[in-house]
Design a protein around this motif. Structure first.
Motif: not given
Length: 269
Positions: A257-264
């Motif tokens: 979820m963190r990666a999704f929000m950070e677009k990575r």
């Protein structure tokens, strides 16, 4: 008059087990018999599969055969020798084979069959016991047991019946005739059809991608697919909710979820 006692068959057989880029690769390695199955595969393969549960470095498993063929099934000379052995010897042979099949199903990561050449009899059983199946476009599959007066083993009747109509499974088992990989691909049994010689490289590419993914989430997905075949809808909904609760508290979902929000891209490993 004296008779020569029948010697119990030698069920040992070469098998190569190695780890490559987060993938456990199990190769039936006896081209002289077109990779006939045997206890060398069952004992060593089962032990390697069971060890995966405690090894987070492994994210996928591949089962394949050396020398351009997958597995020719049971050695008829070995099967003939079993006819004269005590019942306990036959039971031990089944314990070995079916123990390996159970281990394939129980390992908590995706298992991919990479099939070149022929997958006959028990070879067909082992291929469809895997979660995913990649086959060369000239590969052939056959449940040839009926041609020697035997019935299938290794769970083939169960695995085929879960995805194919009754009449088609009956045709496969009753005739023992070879089926082209292209037909099984059309029926959904084969996931990917590739040029001859490309089954293992394609499987390694897919396995590598899976191994870089969220191992624990993949394990839960494997559990859901397996249990869905026997659960009622309420039971499956309860299982989904319980596993989702486990997932939401796991570090994998936090990273995802963190990666999704950070677009990575997520870094699960």
């Amino acid at each position: 008059m004296s008779t020569t006692p029948t010697v119990a068959p030698d069920l040992t057989q070469p098998v190569d087990i190695r780890q490559q880029d987060g993938t456990l690769v199990i190769t039936i390695n006896d081209p002289a018999t077109r990779n006939a199955m045997g206890a060398g595969l069952f004992t060593q393969g089962k032990a390697a599969l069971e060890a995966v549960a405690a090894d987070d470095s492994i994210g996928a498993v591949i089962l394949t055969g050396a020398g351009g063929t997958f597995c020719s099934g049971g050695d008829l000379r070995m099967l003939g020798a079993l006819k004269t052995q005590p019942e306990s010897t036959l039971e031990a042979a089944f314990d070995g084979f079916h123990g390996f099949i159970r281990a394939l199903r129980a390992v908590p990561v995706p298992v991919i069959a990479a099939v070149e050449g022929n997958a006959a009899g028990a070879g067909f059983s082992m291929a469809v016991a895997c979660d995913l199946l990649i086959a060369a476009d000239d590969a052939k599959f056959s449940m040839a047991y009926i041609k020697v007066g035997l019935n299938p083993d290794g769970g083939a009747s169960a695995f085929l019946s879960r995805g194919l109509p009754h009449q088609l499974v009956a045709e496969i088992l009753f005739s023992g005739d070879a089926i082209n990989a292209s037909r099984l691909h059309q029926l959904g049994v084969v996931n990917r059809l590739v040029p001859a010689g490309a089954a293992l490289p394609t499987a390694l590419g897919l396995a590598g991608a899976l191994a870089r993914g969220p191992r624990h989430a993949l394990s839960r997905c494997k559990t859901l697919v397996e249990q869905a075949r026997q659960n009622t809808l309420p039971q499956q909904l309860d299982l989904e909710a319980r596993l989702f609760g486990d997932a939401i508290r796991h570090d994998e979902s936090s990273e995802g979820m963190r990666a999704f929000m950070e677009k990575r891209p997520p870094r699960f490993r």
